[in-house]
Design an enzyme around this catalytic site. Structure first.
Site, mmCIF file in Angstrom:
data_model
loop_
_atom_site.group_PDB
_atom_site.id
_atom_site.type_symbol
_atom_site.label_atom_id
_atom_site.label_comp_id
_atom_site.label_asym_id
_atom_site.label_seq_id
_atom_site.Cartn_x
_atom_site.Cartn_y
_atom_site.Cartn_z
ATOM 1 N N CYS A 230 4.699 4.804 9.951
ATOM 2 C CA CYS A 230 5.378 4.159 8.816
ATOM 3 C C CYS A 230 6.881 4.396 8.791
ATOM 4 O O CYS A 230 7.666 3.453 8.820
ATOM 5 C CB CYS A 230 4.762 4.638 7.502
ATOM 6 S SG CYS A 230 3.070 4.063 7.231
ATOM 7 N N LYS B 159 8.240 -1.029 -1.247
ATOM 8 C CA LYS B 159 7.596 -0.250 -0.200
ATOM 9 C C LYS B 159 8.622 0.305 0.782
ATOM 10 O O LYS B 159 8.607 1.497 1.122
ATOM 11 C CB LYS B 159 6.577 -1.130 0.527
ATOM 12 C CG LYS B 159 6.003 -0.546 1.808
ATOM 13 C CD LYS B 159 5.136 0.673 1.557
ATOM 14 C CE LYS B 159 4.494 1.134 2.862
ATOM 15 N NZ LYS B 159 3.578 2.258 2.676
ATOM 16 N N GLU C 19 0.846 -1.194 0.000
ATOM 17 C CA GLU C 19 0.000 0.000 0.000
ATOM 18 C C GLU C 19 0.882 1.245 0.000
ATOM 19 O O GLU C 19 1.977 1.259 0.566
ATOM 20 C CB GLU C 19 -0.943 -0.012 1.207
ATOM 21 C CG GLU C 19 -0.279 -0.119 2.572
ATOM 22 C CD GLU C 19 0.136 1.209 3.154
ATOM 23 O OE1 GLU C 19 -0.292 2.240 2.597
ATOM 24 O OE2 GLU C 19 0.879 1.218 4.146
ATOM 25 N N LYS D 265 0.954 14.342 11.358
ATOM 26 C CA LYS D 265 0.541 15.212 10.263
ATOM 27 C C LYS D 265 -0.922 15.570 10.471
ATOM 28 O O LYS D 265 -1.618 14.929 11.279
ATOM 29 C CB LYS D 265 0.741 14.516 8.907
ATOM 30 C CG LYS D 265 -0.131 13.277 8.734
ATOM 31 C CD LYS D 265 0.178 12.540 7.444
ATOM 32 C CE LYS D 265 -0.184 13.324 6.229
ATOM 33 N NZ LYS D 265 -0.052 12.536 4.983
#
Length: 456
Positions: A285, A229, A154, A345
């Site tokens: 992440c 990724k 993703e 964020k």
């Protein structure tokens, strides 16, 4: 085509809802009954702009459902694994959730149906092979004959996930047999040709133009897809660390990092994205993915020294922001500091591994008391950081009351609309550190407020 999605977290909820909206009856499977009830009731289990409306639409049409049972796997043509892969103490990814989900999935496979299992979670290289082995053990079936495991990483940006899932830059498919490639091409056909977007666009929380560039559909082998990724996120981490170091140099030399970054970004080989200054990269992440990539590169004696430098630089940036407050207030012992922004964020409630947790830990360790506000992330932040002595404020203005400094960490739109003159008047020592250069245009000097950005 029938689909199942294991995991109702960030990736699972967005993926499941998108598949249902694209016309594939989808079941989201999760062990948490509260999340299952929420989805079946048309509610989103997490904050993401536009997601709840999409879930409500899809459940109302009978295209999306949720369950704690794996029964839907037996009828699914495609099963996505979208469970968490948190970091272990040594930086490697914890695959225990992947193993558990794969075992349960294997016990529900239909031996008379060829099923494609899609790894959507961010996983180390070789995980597709691991999952295939677990599935064989749990099901008694054989990979390539009864099922295939595909890597389909993703690339969702939190806060913009629906735009990224419906209008992606690229779709990466890693497989090693023709049947699997064909199944995924069929699954994603309506997304690639946007056949139903005239109807769906009313649900999009972003502007949509039929003439926008289509996604690049890229097929490769599973190991390469898994690595794409990780190396993508690591590269972005390097880019952010670089501009933050440039910002520190700009302060020393008297240059303006905003102009420097703009001038860099005008070079088509570089581009302007991810050249925004901040207190450091963080979130669910980048820290996890850089740690895993570094760990595996060291294990195989191919250490990615640039990624290592980016990690060290990122920690230095957070320390630099704390030192700016120290330089202004001298000792922090007994000082009150307000924090605006706990998520990494805007437009998300994700408060995992954020710069706020690292900086608050440093500030309180130096004797400061901390008050904090975030429009969406306070509940998660408090749950993940119970040891931090933070006073959580329901109103952003409250962090300024009798404060010696206010630090803006996350550039939520709401913070740009605050009455900063009144905020300054409420402070004991009117000093604002804006780590995002978000409030630069405001006339703080006229209000008697000392304002500092980064690199300007």
């Amino acid at each position: 085509m029938k689909a199942a999605c294991i995991g109702s977290g960030y990736v699972g909820s967005v993926t499941g809802a998108a598949l249902a909206a694209l016309g594939h009856p989808t079941t989201i499977i999760d062990i948490d009954p509260k999340r299952v009830v929420m989805i079946n009731g048309g509610k989103s289990p997490l904050y993401e702009p536009g997601l709840e409306r999409l879930i409500r639409e899809c459940t109302g049409q009978g295209m999306l459902s949720a369950s704690t049972s794996y029964d839907a796997v037996a009828e699914a043509d495609v099963v996505f694994i979208a469970v968490g892969t948190p970091s272990l103490p040594d930086g490697t990814a914890d695959l225990s959730y992947v193993r558990t989900a794969s075992g349960q999935l294997g016990r529900h496979l239909d031996p008379d149906r060829f099923t494609v299992i899609v790894m959507k979670s961010t996983v180390p290289v070789g995980t597709a092979d691991l999952v295939a082995s677990v599935l064989e053990q749990a099901s008694g079936l054989r990979a390539r004959e009864h099922f295939a495991v595909v890597s389909n990483p993703e690339f969702l940006r939190e806060g913009y996930a629906l735009e990224d899932v419906f209008l992606p830059d690229r779709i990466v498919i890693g497989a090693d047999q023709p049947e699997a490639f064909e199944r995924l091409r069929e699954l994603y056909a309506s997304l690639l040709n946007r056949s139903s977007y005239d109807r769906l666009s009313a649900l999009f929380p972003f502007p949509y133009s039929p003439g926008s560039a289509p996604a690049v559909y890229f097929e490769t082998d599973p190991k390469s897809a898994e690595l794409i990724k990780y190396v993508s996120n690591a590269f972005l981490s390097v880019k952010i660390s670089y501009i933050n170091e440039v910002a520190r140099l700009c302060e020393t030399l008297g240059a303006n990092v905003l102009d420097v970054a703009k001038g860099m970004g005008l070079d088509s080989r570089i581009g302007g994205k991810f050249l925004e200054v901040s207190s450091g990269w963080s979130g669910s992440c980048f820290p996890k993915d850089t740690a895993e990539l570094l760990s595996v590169s060291r294990k195989y004696e191919s250490e990615l020294t640039l990624v290592k430098a980016a990690v060290l630089s990122n920690e230095a940036m957070m320390n630099y922001c704390v030192r700016k407050v120290q330089n202004r207030l001298k000792t922090l012992n007994g000082k009150a500091v307000g924090i605006l922004g706990l998520t990494f964020k805007p437009n998300t409630d994700d408060a995992r591994q954020t710069q706020a947790s690292a900086m608050i830990r440093k500030l309180t360790g130096l004797g400061a008391s901390v008050s904090a506000h975030d429009p969406q992330g306070m509940e998660m932040f408090a749950r993940l950081n119970p040891e931090l002595p933070v006073r959580y404020c329901s109103n952003p203005e409250d962090v300024a009351t009798r404060a010696d400094a206010v630090i803006l960490l996350t550039h939520w739109r709401e913070y740009g609309e605050l009455d900063w003159r009144q905020m300054g008047e409420a402070m004991r020592h009117p000093y604002v550190l804006d780590t995002r250069n978000f409030l630069l245009r405001l006339p703080f000097g006229q209000w008697g407020v000392c304002y500092e950005g980064i690199g300007i």
